[in-house]
Design a protein around this motif. Structure first.
Motif, PDB file in Angstrom:
ATOM      1  N   LEU A   8     -15.833  -1.022  12.925  1.00 18.33           N
ATOM      2  CA  LEU A   8     -16.658  -2.222  12.843  1.00 18.33           C
ATOM      3  C   LEU A   8     -16.473  -3.062  14.103  1.00 18.33           C
ATOM      4  CD1 LEU A   8     -15.474  -1.914   9.574  1.00 18.33           C
ATOM      5  CD2 LEU A   8     -17.310  -3.584   9.378  1.00 18.33           C
ATOM      6  N   ALA A   9     -17.583  -3.579  14.598  1.00 21.86           N
ATOM      7  CA  ALA A   9     -17.559  -4.525  15.714  1.00 21.86           C
ATOM      8  C   ALA A   9     -18.115  -5.850  15.214  1.00 21.86           C
ATOM      9  CB  ALA A   9     -18.371  -4.007  16.896  1.00 21.86           C
ATOM     10  N   ILE A  10     -17.400  -6.932  15.456  1.00 25.43           N
ATOM     11  CA  ILE A  10     -17.798  -8.263  15.010  1.00 25.43           C
ATOM     12  C   ILE A  10     -18.135  -9.086  16.236  1.00 25.43           C
ATOM     13  CG2 ILE A  10     -17.083 -10.319  13.742  1.00 25.43           C
ATOM     14  CD1 ILE A  10     -14.958  -8.436  12.379  1.00 25.43           C
ATOM     15  N   VAL A  11     -19.341  -9.597  16.278  1.00 24.29           N
ATOM     16  CA  VAL A  11     -19.812 -10.383  17.421  1.00 24.29           C
ATOM     17  C   VAL A  11     -19.693 -11.860  17.066  1.00 24.29           C
ATOM     18  CG1 VAL A  11     -21.740 -10.863  18.971  1.00 24.29           C
ATOM     19  CG2 VAL A  11     -21.390  -8.547  18.072  1.00 24.29           C
ATOM     20  N   GLY A  12     -18.800 -12.559  17.743  1.00 28.51           N
ATOM     21  CA  GLY A  12     -18.566 -13.971  17.474  1.00 28.51           C
ATOM     22  C   GLY A  12     -17.226 -14.189  16.818  1.00 28.51           C
ATOM     23  N   GLY A  13     -16.318 -14.858  17.529  1.00 27.73           N
ATOM     24  CA  GLY A  13     -14.965 -15.072  17.019  1.00 27.73           C
ATOM     25  C   GLY A  13     -14.763 -16.452  16.431  1.00 27.73           C
ATOM     26  N   GLY A  14     -15.800 -17.013  15.809  1.00 27.95           N
ATOM     27  CA  GLY A  14     -15.660 -18.280  15.108  1.00 27.95           C
ATOM     28  C   GLY A  14     -15.059 -18.082  13.730  1.00 27.95           C
ATOM     29  N   LEU A  15     -15.265 -19.064  12.859  1.00 22.81           N
ATOM     30  CA  LEU A  15     -14.647 -19.011  11.536  1.00 22.81           C
ATOM     31  C   LEU A  15     -15.051 -17.762  10.768  1.00 22.81           C
ATOM     32  CD1 LEU A  15     -12.951 -20.513   9.366  1.00 22.81           C
ATOM     33  CD2 LEU A  15     -15.108 -21.464   8.541  1.00 22.81           C
ATOM     34  N   SER A  16     -16.346 -17.481  10.662  1.00 24.06           N
ATOM     35  CA  SER A  16     -16.800 -16.340   9.872  1.00 24.06           C
ATOM     36  C   SER A  16     -16.329 -15.021  10.461  1.00 24.06           C
ATOM     37  CB  SER A  16     -18.326 -16.360   9.759  1.00 24.06           C
ATOM     38  OG  SER A  16     -18.775 -15.321   8.912  1.00 24.06           O
ATOM     39  N   VAL A 137     -22.020  -3.047  13.002  1.00 24.12           N
ATOM     40  CA  VAL A 137     -21.854  -4.262  13.801  1.00 24.12           C
ATOM     41  C   VAL A 137     -22.259  -5.446  12.936  1.00 24.12           C
ATOM     42  CG1 VAL A 137     -22.625  -5.531  15.842  1.00 24.12           C
ATOM     43  CG2 VAL A 137     -22.317  -3.042  15.960  1.00 24.12           C
ATOM     44  N   ILE A 138     -21.478  -6.525  12.978  1.00 22.75           N
ATOM     45  CA  ILE A 138     -21.814  -7.751  12.244  1.00 22.75           C
ATOM     46  C   ILE A 138     -21.973  -8.878  13.253  1.00 22.75           C
ATOM     47  CG2 ILE A 138     -21.155  -9.345  10.410  1.00 22.75           C
ATOM     48  CD1 ILE A 138     -19.309  -7.183   9.329  1.00 22.75           C
ATOM     49  N   ASP A 139     -23.134  -9.515  13.251  1.00 22.81           N
ATOM     50  CA  ASP A 139     -23.409 -10.623  14.157  1.00 22.81           C
ATOM     51  C   ASP A 139     -23.025 -11.931  13.467  1.00 22.81           C
ATOM     52  OD1 ASP A 139     -24.353 -12.427  15.993  1.00 22.81           O
ATOM     53  OD2 ASP A 139     -26.341 -11.530  16.198  1.00 22.81           O
ATOM     54  N   CYS A 140     -22.012 -12.602  14.003  1.00 22.47           N
ATOM     55  CA  CYS A 140     -21.517 -13.851  13.418  1.00 22.47           C
ATOM     56  C   CYS A 140     -21.726 -15.036  14.357  1.00 22.47           C
ATOM     57  CB  CYS A 140     -20.038 -13.721  13.071  1.00 22.47           C
ATOM     58  SG  CYS A 140     -19.676 -12.494  11.810  1.00 22.47           S
TER      59      CYS A 140
END
Length: 399
Positions: A8-16, A137-140
């Motif tokens: 898994l790749a997560i785009v955006g290292g904010g809270l979510s 991929v999850i866009d956050c």
């Protein structure tokens, strides 16, 4: 050039995004997860707060690795009503969110200073040309222009001050609305972070997303003088958050391609529509992803889109209240709605913030003498608020 294929790749290292990575690490440590953040620090420059009753036992366990402030009870102040309430309250700064994630996640999970230019359900393309393939991929990334949504805005500026002498505040002040009301519902939010450390924030429920930094800074100066605080400013933050009061979610879902691209966080409207609190929704989403971590990108997109749809459906009541706030109340009289609300039963207030109001509680909030004109309330219920649109270079972020 392409890198390794991640699970898994997560785009955006904010809270979510950060909480999804953490939940995956706790539940499925064998998975290869990549967390991509365009800035230097995970979480940016923000502060997130929540009530004890917002999370269940599993939710509190997910948040346990982070150093955070905690208080037993809080206060509210209005021109005609003040109250002390007993619920425990928590607050987490991004300066503690970042090291907490770095301690908990695998060393090769976090990749900061990585600008993403394009992502699909199974790949991420970075600005330097690197392509990261992934099973999903999850866009956050944050909330952007939303032509199919309606409502207003929560605009704020916060300041962390180290006072020259003890400030004497022992409990959070969630709302101090005994300040001048200026073009919308205005209150100051106060967190005592230590005997000489205080965080205070000037917040507005406004019809437009304009953030006047000079004016807000001057008003924070004034508030500090009135409280007798002086000292060193060691941090500040600003924000513009959507307060969603209506719209066409199906059209929004199509426009944002929620069914094709896995999305979470405020981009998928996973926040409390009226208060803009995001921790309960971010925790719930992280747990959902961790429980379905083996899905490919297209199936994960469908799962998260359905999750966002359910959240939209079950929070319709809070959007109704948002219409009453923005469309039925005169801007400088909006405080009366919250002043009346804080006279109600404390358990009702707790469930309201958790977006878990029981049917009789929903009725109780609206029953009795209303703080707005009946005719204007009817017009607000059946009318339409203004579109939630802001310029592309001023994206809102989670609170």
């Amino acid at each position: 050039m392409s890198g390794r294929r991640a699970d898994l790749a997560i785009v955006g290292g904010g809270l979510s995004g950060g909480l999804i990575a953490l939940a995956l690490r706790q539940a499925r440590p064998e998975l290869d997860v990549v967390l991509l953040e365009s800035g230097e620090m995970l979480g940016g420059n923000h502060r997130w707060s929540w009530f004890d009753t917002d999370l269940d036992e599993a939710g509190h366990a997910l948040m346990a690795p982070f150093r955070k402030a905690e208080w037993r009870g809080y206060d509210v102040f209005f021109p005609d009503h003040s109250r002390s309430l007993d619920a425990s309250y928590f607050s987490l700064a991004s300066s503690d969110f970042d090291p907490g994630l770095r301690r908990e996640l695998a060393q090769d999970t976090i990749r900061t200073n990585r600008e993403v230019v394009h992502c699909t359900p199974d790949s991420v393309t970075l600005a330097d040309g690197e392509v990261i393939p992934a099973r999903a991929v999850i866009d956050c990334r944050g909330f952007g222009p939303a032509h199919h949504l309606r409502g207003g805005w929560q605009v704020f500026m916060g300041r962390h001050m180290r006072t020259s002498k003890p400030h004497g505040i022992s409990r959070p002040v969630i709302m101090d609305a005994c300040v001048e009301q200026l073009g919308g519902y205005r209150f100051v939010y106060v967190l005592p972070l230590g005997a000489r450390d205080i965080f205070f924030e000037d917040t507005y429920y406004k019809d437009d997303p304009v953030l006047d930094r000079s004016a807000l800074s001057s008003r924070l100066d004034q508030y500090a003088r009135e409280q007798g605080w002086d000292g060193e400013i060691i941090g500040s933050e600003t924000g513009v958050l959507p307060v969603i009061s209506g719209g066409d979610f199906r059209a929004f879902r199509r426009e944002q391609q929620l069914d094709r691209m896995p999305q979470a966080g405020t981009a998928a409207l996973l926040a409390h529509p009226l208060t803009s609190y995001t921790v309960p929704q971010a925790v719930e989403t992280a747990q959902l992803v961790a429980a379905n971590a083996d899905l490919p990108g297209d199936q994960l997109a469908a799962l998260l889109a359905s999750h966002a749809q359910r959240h939209w459906n079950r929070t319709s009541y809070y959007r109704l209240l948002g219409r009453l706030l923005f469309d039925a109340a005169a801007p400088n009289k909006r405080y009366r709605i919250f002043q009346r609300f804080y006279r109600l039963d404390e358990r009702l207030i707790e469930r309201f913030y958790a977006a878990q109001s029981a049917p009789f509680e929903k009725f109780r909030v609206l029953a009795g003498k209303p703080p707005v004109s009946i005719l204007r309330a009817i017009g607000a219920i059946f009318g339409k608020s203004q579109p939630l649109v802001m310029s592309n270079d001023r994206k809102a972020h989670g609170a």
